[in-house]
Design a protein around this motif. Structure first.
Motif, PDB file in Angstrom:
ATOM      1  N   THR A   1       0.868  -1.183   0.000  1.00 50.78           N
ATOM      2  CA  THR A   1       0.000   0.000   0.000  1.00 50.78           C
ATOM      3  C   THR A   1       0.897   1.222   0.000  1.00 50.78           C
ATOM      4  O   THR A   1       2.123   1.116   0.110  1.00 50.78           O
ATOM      5  N   ARG A   2       0.323   2.389  -0.113  1.00 47.70           N
ATOM      6  CA  ARG A   2       1.099   3.630  -0.001  1.00 47.70           C
ATOM      7  C   ARG A   2       0.994   4.150   1.427  1.00 47.70           C
ATOM      8  O   ARG A   2      -0.068   4.090   2.031  1.00 47.70           O
ATOM      9  N   PHE A   3       2.095   4.655   1.935  1.00 48.41           N
ATOM     10  CA  PHE A   3       2.137   5.111   3.318  1.00 48.41           C
ATOM     11  C   PHE A   3       3.193   6.217   3.416  1.00 48.41           C
ATOM     12  O   PHE A   3       4.096   6.316   2.576  1.00 48.41           O
ATOM     13  N   PRO A   4       3.113   7.066   4.428  1.00 44.90           N
ATOM     14  CA  PRO A   4       4.102   8.136   4.597  1.00 44.90           C
ATOM     15  C   PRO A   4       5.491   7.570   4.901  1.00 44.90           C
ATOM     16  O   PRO A   4       5.627   6.620   5.665  1.00 44.90           O
ATOM     17  N   VAL A   5       6.497   8.181   4.311  1.00 39.83           N
ATOM     18  CA  VAL A   5       7.885   7.761   4.498  1.00 39.83           C
ATOM     19  C   VAL A   5       8.720   8.962   4.919  1.00 39.83           C
ATOM     20  O   VAL A   5       8.618  10.042   4.333  1.00 39.83           O
ATOM     21  N   LEU A   6       9.541   8.772   5.950  1.00 41.29           N
ATOM     22  CA  LEU A   6      10.535   9.765   6.361  1.00 41.29           C
ATOM     23  C   LEU A   6      11.913   9.157   6.147  1.00 41.29           C
ATOM     24  O   LEU A   6      12.239   8.124   6.726  1.00 41.29           O
ATOM     25  N   ASN A   7      12.725   9.811   5.333  1.00 45.43           N
ATOM     26  CA  ASN A   7      14.069   9.337   5.011  1.00 45.43           C
ATOM     27  C   ASN A   7      15.078  10.288   5.655  1.00 45.43           C
ATOM     28  O   ASN A   7      15.132  11.474   5.324  1.00 45.43           O
ATOM     29  N   ILE A   8      15.882   9.773   6.600  1.00 48.40           N
ATOM     30  CA  ILE A   8      16.851  10.588   7.332  1.00 48.40           C
ATOM     31  C   ILE A   8      18.275  10.176   6.963  1.00 48.40           C
ATOM     32  O   ILE A   8      18.607   8.992   6.981  1.00 48.40           O
ATOM     33  N   GLY A   9      19.088  11.171   6.620  1.00 47.55           N
ATOM     34  CA  GLY A   9      20.487  10.912   6.312  1.00 47.55           C
ATOM     35  C   GLY A   9      21.383  11.825   7.120  1.00 47.55           C
ATOM     36  O   GLY A   9      20.945  12.859   7.645  1.00 47.55           O
ATOM     37  N   GLY A  10      22.643  11.459   7.239  1.00 48.88           N
ATOM     38  CA  GLY A  10      23.604  12.266   7.982  1.00 48.88           C
ATOM     39  C   GLY A  10      24.712  12.782   7.082  1.00 48.88           C
ATOM     40  O   GLY A  10      25.091  12.138   6.101  1.00 48.88           O
ATOM     41  N   GLN A  11      25.216  13.963   7.423  1.00 49.24           N
ATOM     42  CA  GLN A  11      26.349  14.526   6.693  1.00 49.24           C
ATOM     43  C   GLN A  11      27.310  15.159   7.693  1.00 49.24           C
ATOM     44  O   GLN A  11      26.977  16.144   8.357  1.00 49.24           O
ATOM     45  N   ILE A  12      28.480  14.574   7.814  1.00 46.75           N
ATOM     46  CA  ILE A  12      29.517  15.108   8.712  1.00 46.75           C
ATOM     47  C   ILE A  12      30.165  16.314   8.040  1.00 46.75           C
ATOM     48  O   ILE A  12      30.815  16.179   7.004  1.00 46.75           O
ATOM     49  N   TRP A  13      29.951  17.486   8.647  1.00 47.46           N
ATOM     50  CA  TRP A  13      30.495  18.724   8.111  1.00 47.46           C
ATOM     51  C   TRP A  13      30.220  18.803   6.604  1.00 47.46           C
ATOM     52  O   TRP A  13      29.069  18.698   6.194  1.00 47.46           O
ATOM     53  N   ARG A  14      31.244  18.965   5.774  1.00 51.65           N
ATOM     54  CA  ARG A  14      31.014  19.091   4.328  1.00 51.65           C
ATOM     55  C   ARG A  14      31.496  17.858   3.567  1.00 51.65           C
ATOM     56  O   ARG A  14      31.842  17.941   2.379  1.00 51.65           O
ATOM     57  N   THR A  15      31.465  16.721   4.249  1.00 50.59           N
ATOM     58  CA  THR A  15      31.879  15.483   3.593  1.00 50.59           C
ATOM     59  C   THR A  15      30.733  14.951   2.737  1.00 50.59           C
ATOM     60  O   THR A  15      29.671  15.567   2.624  1.00 50.59           O
ATOM     61  N   ASP A  16      30.936  13.773   2.165  1.00 57.52           N
ATOM     62  CA  ASP A  16      29.927  13.219   1.259  1.00 57.52           C
ATOM     63  C   ASP A  16      28.914  12.321   1.958  1.00 57.52           C
ATOM     64  O   ASP A  16      28.113  11.657   1.302  1.00 57.52           O
ATOM     65  N   GLY A  17      28.952  12.289   3.308  1.00 59.74           N
ATOM     66  CA  GLY A  17      27.978  11.451   3.993  1.00 59.74           C
ATOM     67  C   GLY A  17      28.226  11.375   5.485  1.00 59.74           C
ATOM     68  O   GLY A  17      28.805  12.279   6.096  1.00 59.74           O
ATOM     69  N   ASP A  18      27.785  10.266   6.075  1.00 56.09           N
ATOM     70  CA  ASP A  18      27.871  10.112   7.531  1.00 56.09           C
ATOM     71  C   ASP A  18      29.066   9.271   7.976  1.00 56.09           C
ATOM     72  O   ASP A  18      29.167   8.887   9.140  1.00 56.09           O
ATOM     73  N   GLY A  19      29.964   9.003   7.035  1.00 58.69           N
ATOM     74  CA  GLY A  19      31.134   8.188   7.362  1.00 58.69           C
ATOM     75  C   GLY A  19      30.894   6.704   7.175  1.00 58.69           C
ATOM     76  O   GLY A  19      31.837   5.915   7.163  1.00 58.69           O
TER      77      GLY A  19
ATOM     78  N   PRO B   1       7.653  11.377  -0.127  1.00 53.24           N
ATOM     79  CA  PRO B   1       8.463  11.160   1.085  1.00 53.24           C
ATOM     80  C   PRO B   1       8.932  12.485   1.701  1.00 53.24           C
ATOM     81  O   PRO B   1       9.106  13.484   1.001  1.00 53.24           O
ATOM     82  N   GLN B   2       9.119  12.461   3.003  1.00 51.15           N
ATOM     83  CA  GLN B   2       9.772  13.570   3.682  1.00 51.15           C
ATOM     84  C   GLN B   2      11.243  13.206   3.867  1.00 51.15           C
ATOM     85  O   GLN B   2      11.575  12.047   4.145  1.00 51.15           O
ATOM     86  N   THR B   3      12.119  14.180   3.710  1.00 49.00           N
ATOM     87  CA  THR B   3      13.551  13.928   3.796  1.00 49.00           C
ATOM     88  C   THR B   3      14.187  14.899   4.782  1.00 49.00           C
ATOM     89  O   THR B   3      13.921  16.102   4.726  1.00 49.00           O
ATOM     90  N   THR B   4      14.999  14.385   5.681  1.00 53.15           N
ATOM     91  CA  THR B   4      15.703  15.211   6.663  1.00 53.15           C
ATOM     92  C   THR B   4      17.185  14.855   6.643  1.00 53.15           C
ATOM     93  O   THR B   4      17.541  13.679   6.684  1.00 53.15           O
ATOM     94  N   ILE B   5      18.029  15.872   6.565  1.00 47.10           N
ATOM     95  CA  ILE B   5      19.479  15.672   6.606  1.00 47.10           C
ATOM     96  C   ILE B   5      20.011  16.229   7.924  1.00 47.10           C
ATOM     97  O   ILE B   5      19.756  17.387   8.257  1.00 47.10           O
ATOM     98  N   ILE B   6      20.706  15.402   8.667  1.00 45.91           N
ATOM     99  CA  ILE B   6      21.323  15.817   9.922  1.00 45.91           C
ATOM    100  C   ILE B   6      22.755  16.259   9.625  1.00 45.91           C
ATOM    101  O   ILE B   6      23.612  15.444   9.287  1.00 45.91           O
ATOM    102  N   HIS B   7      23.002  17.554   9.707  1.00 47.26           N
ATOM    103  CA  HIS B   7      24.338  18.097   9.486  1.00 47.26           C
ATOM    104  C   HIS B   7      25.044  18.267  10.830  1.00 47.26           C
ATOM    105  O   HIS B   7      24.417  18.604  11.826  1.00 47.26           O
ATOM    106  N   GLY B   8      26.349  18.068  10.849  1.00 46.82           N
ATOM    107  CA  GLY B   8      27.070  18.319  12.097  1.00 46.82           C
ATOM    108  C   GLY B   8      28.385  17.583  12.180  1.00 46.82           C
ATOM    109  O   GLY B   8      28.914  17.075  11.191  1.00 46.82           O
ATOM    110  N   SER B   9      28.898  17.506  13.394  1.00 44.43           N
ATOM    111  CA  SER B   9      30.177  16.853  13.664  1.00 44.43           C
ATOM    112  C   SER B   9      29.981  15.340  13.725  1.00 44.43           C
ATOM    113  O   SER B   9      28.840  14.848  13.706  1.00 44.43           O
TER     114      SER B   9
END
Length: 255
Positions: free
Chosen positions: A180-198, A219-227
């Motif tokens: 079926t169709r359902f709400p999706v939240l996709n969360i990713g991480g980005q360490i400083w200005r690198t290409d991802g979460d390591g 879908p909803q998308t959230t990127i966690i930026h930080g150290s």
């Protein structure tokens, strides 16, 4: 005397460090303590990633129950052979949680088949008809592989949160296999200005959102930026910022 003085100095430094870290952590938890959410009896199932043990998802449960935003409901243990045992801590009410912990935690395809048994037991014994699912890393793949399997689904997924997960090989045809169709939240991480979460590349995480949108999903998308302390792959599941985004998506925050 000199030795005792050094010990005292080290003790003072250690105590100061502990106090500072505790203060910093309480500051990070403050948004959770202030948050209020809607209540539902729909349980949220947490699935950890590769080599994950209870710790991987226990943090979510501990922080969110301590903030009175969720209720610790069940812990489900799945043995190597697929045998399922369940510990119940509270009735499945008031935003209940269900942790699923696999003894064989390094074979996502096999875990997806075992997850089907878990859902069947939850539906039969605990009358679960709808559920939210939260997967960190390959935990997202376990849930997704179960959802796209050509099998009976005795309970209906309500919302899906995927954290630091990538979905190689997914096509429009694969998405059409979802029940079926359902709400999706996709969360990713980005360490400083690198290409991802390591651990995984951010572009690979975001590709899943792009594929869903191309197939007509929203879908909803959230990127966690930080150290590395906040955005590193393994830190995403012990980040109160992720917790807050999670409850906002699942329940809606009351202003």
């Amino acid at each position: 005397m000199r030795h005792n003085k050094i010990i005292k100095i080290m003790a003072v430094i250690s105590a100061t460090l502990i106090v500072c870290l505790g203060t910093y952590w309480q500051h990070r938890l403050m948004p959770l303590k202030k948050a209020q959410v809607n209540q539902t009896s729909i349980p949220t199932i947490f699935v950890g990633g590769d080599y994950a043990r209870a710790f991987s998802t226990a943090g979510f449960v501990h922080r969110l129950t301590a903030a009175h935003l969720m209720t610790k409901g069940l812990i489900v243990h799945v043995s190597q052979s697929g045998h399922v045992s369940v510990q119940q801590f509270a009735p499945l009410k008031a935003n209940p949680t269900i942790q699923v912990i696999f003894a064989d935690n390094h074979h996502a395809k096999r875990q997806a088949r075992q997850f089907a048994t878990v859902i069947a037991i939850l539906a039969k014994r605990y009358h679960v008809t709808r559920y939210n699912a939260v997967g960190h890393s390959s935990g997202g793949n376990i849930i997704f592989d179960y959802l796209t399997a050509n099998i009976d689904h005795p309970a209906k997924i309500n919302k899906f949160v995927t954290i630091g997960s990538t979905y190689p090989g997914v096509t429009r045809k694969t998405l059409q296999q979802l029940p079926t169709r359902f709400p999706v939240l996709n969360i990713g991480g980005q360490i400083w200005r690198t290409d991802g979460d390591g651990g995984v590349k951010l572009d690979d995480v975001l590709k899943f959102s792009q594929q869903l949108r191309a197939a007509g999903w929203h879908p909803q998308t959230t990127i966690i930026h930080g150290s590395p302390l906040t955005a590193e792959h393994s830190m995403l599941h012990i980040n109160p910022q992720v917790d807050l985004r999670l409850i906002q998506f699942l329940y809606g925050v009351i202003n």
